[in-house]
Design a protein around this motif. Structure first.
Motif, PDB file in Angstrom:
ATOM      1  N   CYS A   1       0.381   3.401   1.534  1.00  0.00           N
ATOM      2  CA  CYS A   1       0.906   2.829   0.291  1.00  0.00           C
ATOM      3  C   CYS A   1       1.603   1.483   0.488  1.00  0.00           C
ATOM      4  N   HIS A   2       1.814   1.067   1.738  1.00  0.00           N
ATOM      5  CA  HIS A   2       2.490  -0.216   1.969  1.00  0.00           C
ATOM      6  C   HIS A   2       1.680  -1.162   2.853  1.00  0.00           C
TER       7      HIS A   2
ATOM      8  N   ARG B   1      10.831  -3.043   6.890  1.00  0.00           N
ATOM      9  CA  ARG B   1      10.517  -2.746   5.486  1.00  0.00           C
ATOM     10  C   ARG B   1      11.712  -2.998   4.572  1.00  0.00           C
TER      11      ARG B   1
ATOM     12  N   PRO C   1      -2.281  11.079  -1.269  1.00  0.00           N
ATOM     13  CA  PRO C   1      -1.396   9.933  -1.512  1.00  0.00           C
ATOM     14  C   PRO C   1      -0.988   9.747  -2.970  1.00  0.00           C
TER      15      PRO C   1
ATOM     16  N   ALA D   1       2.664   9.446  -4.065  1.00  0.00           N
ATOM     17  CA  ALA D   1       3.166   8.237  -4.738  1.00  0.00           C
ATOM     18  C   ALA D   1       3.861   8.627  -6.042  1.00  0.00           C
TER      19      ALA D   1
ATOM     20  N   TYR E   1       3.529  -0.338 -10.870  1.00  0.00           N
ATOM     21  CA  TYR E   1       4.405  -1.401 -10.344  1.00  0.00           C
ATOM     22  C   TYR E   1       3.675  -2.736 -10.433  1.00  0.00           C
TER      23      TYR E   1
ATOM     24  N   GLU F   1      10.179  -5.917  -2.525  1.00  0.00           N
ATOM     25  CA  GLU F   1      10.379  -4.604  -3.134  1.00  0.00           C
ATOM     26  C   GLU F   1       9.197  -4.176  -3.989  1.00  0.00           C
ATOM     27  N   ARG F   2       9.051  -2.883  -4.102  1.00  0.00           N
ATOM     28  CA  ARG F   2       8.086  -2.287  -5.024  1.00  0.00           C
ATOM     29  C   ARG F   2       8.788  -2.052  -6.359  1.00  0.00           C
ATOM     30  N   ASN F   3       9.907  -1.349  -6.298  1.00  0.00           N
ATOM     31  CA  ASN F   3      10.687  -1.114  -7.510  1.00  0.00           C
ATOM     32  C   ASN F   3      11.747  -2.220  -7.628  1.00  0.00           C
TER      33      ASN F   3
ATOM     34  N   ASN G   1      15.274  -2.000  -6.455  1.00  0.00           N
ATOM     35  CA  ASN G   1      15.620  -1.968  -5.028  1.00  0.00           C
ATOM     36  C   ASN G   1      15.786  -3.357  -4.411  1.00  0.00           C
TER      37      ASN G   1
ATOM     38  N   CYS H   1       2.941   5.439   6.267  1.00  0.00           N
ATOM     39  CA  CYS H   1       3.548   4.438   5.368  1.00  0.00           C
ATOM     40  C   CYS H   1       2.491   3.414   4.907  1.00  0.00           C
TER      41      CYS H   1
HETATM   42  C1  HEC Z   1       2.263   7.903  -1.170  1.00  0.00           C
HETATM   43  C2  HEC Z   1       2.660   6.526  -1.227  1.00  0.00           C
HETATM   44  C3  HEC Z   1       3.812   6.082  -0.340  1.00  0.00           C
HETATM   45  C4  HEC Z   1       3.953   6.310   1.004  1.00  0.00           C
HETATM   46  C5  HEC Z   1       3.045   7.090   1.939  1.00  0.00           C
HETATM   47  C6  HEC Z   1       5.194   5.626   1.378  1.00  0.00           C
HETATM   48  N1  HEC Z   1       5.754   5.005   0.305  1.00  0.00           N
HETATM   49 FE1  HEC Z   1       7.427   3.844   0.295  1.00  0.00          FE
HETATM   50  N2  HEC Z   1       7.297   3.670  -1.722  1.00  0.00           N
HETATM   51  C7  HEC Z   1       6.295   4.205  -2.518  1.00  0.00           C
HETATM   52  C8  HEC Z   1       6.642   4.023  -3.913  1.00  0.00           C
HETATM   53  C9  HEC Z   1       5.807   4.467  -5.121  1.00  0.00           C
HETATM   54  C10 HEC Z   1       7.896   3.358  -3.921  1.00  0.00           C
HETATM   55  C11 HEC Z   1       8.728   2.981  -5.126  1.00  0.00           C
HETATM   56  C12 HEC Z   1       9.737   4.095  -5.378  1.00  0.00           C
HETATM   57  C13 HEC Z   1      10.651   3.817  -6.520  1.00  0.00           C
HETATM   58  O1  HEC Z   1      10.176   3.538  -7.626  1.00  0.00           O
HETATM   59  O2  HEC Z   1      11.862   3.884  -6.296  1.00  0.00           O
HETATM   60  C14 HEC Z   1       8.287   3.174  -2.524  1.00  0.00           C
HETATM   61  C15 HEC Z   1       9.469   2.565  -2.134  1.00  0.00           C
HETATM   62  C16 HEC Z   1       9.857   2.401  -0.829  1.00  0.00           C
HETATM   63  C17 HEC Z   1      11.100   1.751  -0.415  1.00  0.00           C
HETATM   64  C18 HEC Z   1      12.184   1.205  -1.349  1.00  0.00           C
HETATM   65  C19 HEC Z   1      12.102  -0.270  -1.520  1.00  0.00           C
HETATM   66  C20 HEC Z   1      11.093  -0.728  -2.555  1.00  0.00           C
HETATM   67  O3  HEC Z   1      10.187  -1.451  -2.140  1.00  0.00           O
HETATM   68  O4  HEC Z   1      11.206  -0.367  -3.750  1.00  0.00           O
HETATM   69  C21 HEC Z   1      11.127   1.780   0.948  1.00  0.00           C
HETATM   70  C22 HEC Z   1      12.218   1.223   1.856  1.00  0.00           C
HETATM   71  C23 HEC Z   1       9.911   2.457   1.380  1.00  0.00           C
HETATM   72  N3  HEC Z   1       9.169   2.813   0.281  1.00  0.00           N
HETATM   73  C24 HEC Z   1       9.596   2.711   2.707  1.00  0.00           C
HETATM   74  C25 HEC Z   1       8.564   3.545   3.105  1.00  0.00           C
HETATM   75  C26 HEC Z   1       8.342   3.976   4.480  1.00  0.00           C
HETATM   76  C27 HEC Z   1       9.193   3.544   5.683  1.00  0.00           C
HETATM   77  C28 HEC Z   1       7.262   4.825   4.462  1.00  0.00           C
HETATM   78  C29 HEC Z   1       6.686   5.629   5.625  1.00  0.00           C
HETATM   79  C30 HEC Z   1       7.605   6.590   6.214  1.00  0.00           C
HETATM   80  C31 HEC Z   1       6.800   4.901   3.077  1.00  0.00           C
HETATM   81  N4  HEC Z   1       7.608   4.118   2.292  1.00  0.00           N
HETATM   82  C32 HEC Z   1       5.702   5.641   2.665  1.00  0.00           C
HETATM   83  C33 HEC Z   1       5.139   4.811  -2.077  1.00  0.00           C
HETATM   84  C34 HEC Z   1       4.938   5.266  -0.775  1.00  0.00           C
END
Ligand code: HEC
Length: 194
Positions: free
Chosen positions: A153-154, A185, A60, A64, A171, A95-97, A100, A150
């Motif tokens: 990390c979420h 999401r 992960p 990430a 973040y 949002e994380r970032n 977004n 997902c």
């Molecule tokens: C390994 C860790 C990890 C996993 C697993 C992961 N994400 Fe994320 N996700 C992140 C990170 C880090 C960001 C911020 C990316 C950036 O800076 O643009 C993010 C950003 C996002 C965003 C953009 C909106 C925001 O909050 O900034 C979406 C939508 C999202 N993820 C959906 C998903 C979905 C659906 C899954 C499963 C299919 C998933 N992620 C799996 C780490 C993860």
């Protein structure tokens, strides 16, 4: 008698004149929807494929790291591949970032609407289309937590101290945790200029 004929032919002409723009409007909408579908699928495939690859190779944190350094660049690249009239991005109410976050009232409205539907157990539409102006459309596709991965990390990220520390460090204002499977999401936004 003469007047009636004139009126009738006048009516017919105006119907024909009106019919054409209507048809081309429908055609334009169909092409917007097709571009929206293609572009959002390409983004999902690109991000999803890379996420899987990095999770498998380095776990992960590597994944990430990939998301952090590349989600944006890759999103841009997909946009470039699609041509200069199409851009793609992801938005979320939690949002994380910070980049977004929804950028307009309409984007917020769409996210709030998707969330309200979901909260009331109403199946989400596959997409919505906003006509921004005469030449510009936005295609919105809802994004759900559709895979167990997902949650790494979420979801409850305190389960993995390494992930928790990494996200906390990179973040500090992160809101994108605490999700459960099938939660909404956010959305993909495809902006299309005709
Ligand atoms: C390994 C860790 C990890 C996993 C697993 C992961 N994400 Fe994320 N996700 C992140 C990170 C880090 C960001 C911020 C990316 C950036 O800076 O643009 C993010 C950003 C996002 C965003 C953009 C909106 C925001 O909050 O900034 C979406 C939508 C999202 N993820 C959906 C998903 C979905 C659906 C899954 C499963 C299919 C998933 N992620 C799996 C780490 C993860």
């Amino acid at each position: 008698m003469k007047v009636t004929t004139l009126l009738l032919s006048g009516l017919l002409t105006s119907t024909i004149v009106l019919a054409n723009p209507y048809e081309s409007e429908q055609e334009e909408l169909a092409s917007v929807i097709e571009t929206g579908q293609k572009s959002s699928m390409l983004l999902l495939k690109t991000l999803g494929g890379n996420l899987k690859k990095h999770m498998k190779a380095g776990g992960p944190i590597a994944a990430a790291e990939f998301c952090m350094t590349n989600a944006f660049t890759l999103t841009d690249k997909v946009g470039n591949d699609l041509g200069e009239d199409v851009t793609v991005k992801r938005i979320s109410l939690k949002e994380r970032n910070p980049a977004n976050r929804p950028a307009t009232d309409e984007e917020s409205t769409v996210l709030n609407t998707f969330q309200a539907l979901q909260d009331n157990n109403i199946l989400l539409p596959k997409y919505l289309v906003e006509q921004v102006n005469k030449d510009t459309y936005k295609y919105y596709k809802p994004l759900s937590i559709n895979k167990g991965v997902c949650l790494k990390c979420h979801g409850d990220i305190s389960k993995d101290k390494e992930v928790e520390a990494y996200i906390g460090e990179n973040y500090p204002a992160d809101k994108a945790t605490g999700y459960k499977l099938n939660d909404l999401r956010g959305a993909i936004v495809v902006t299309i200029k005709k």
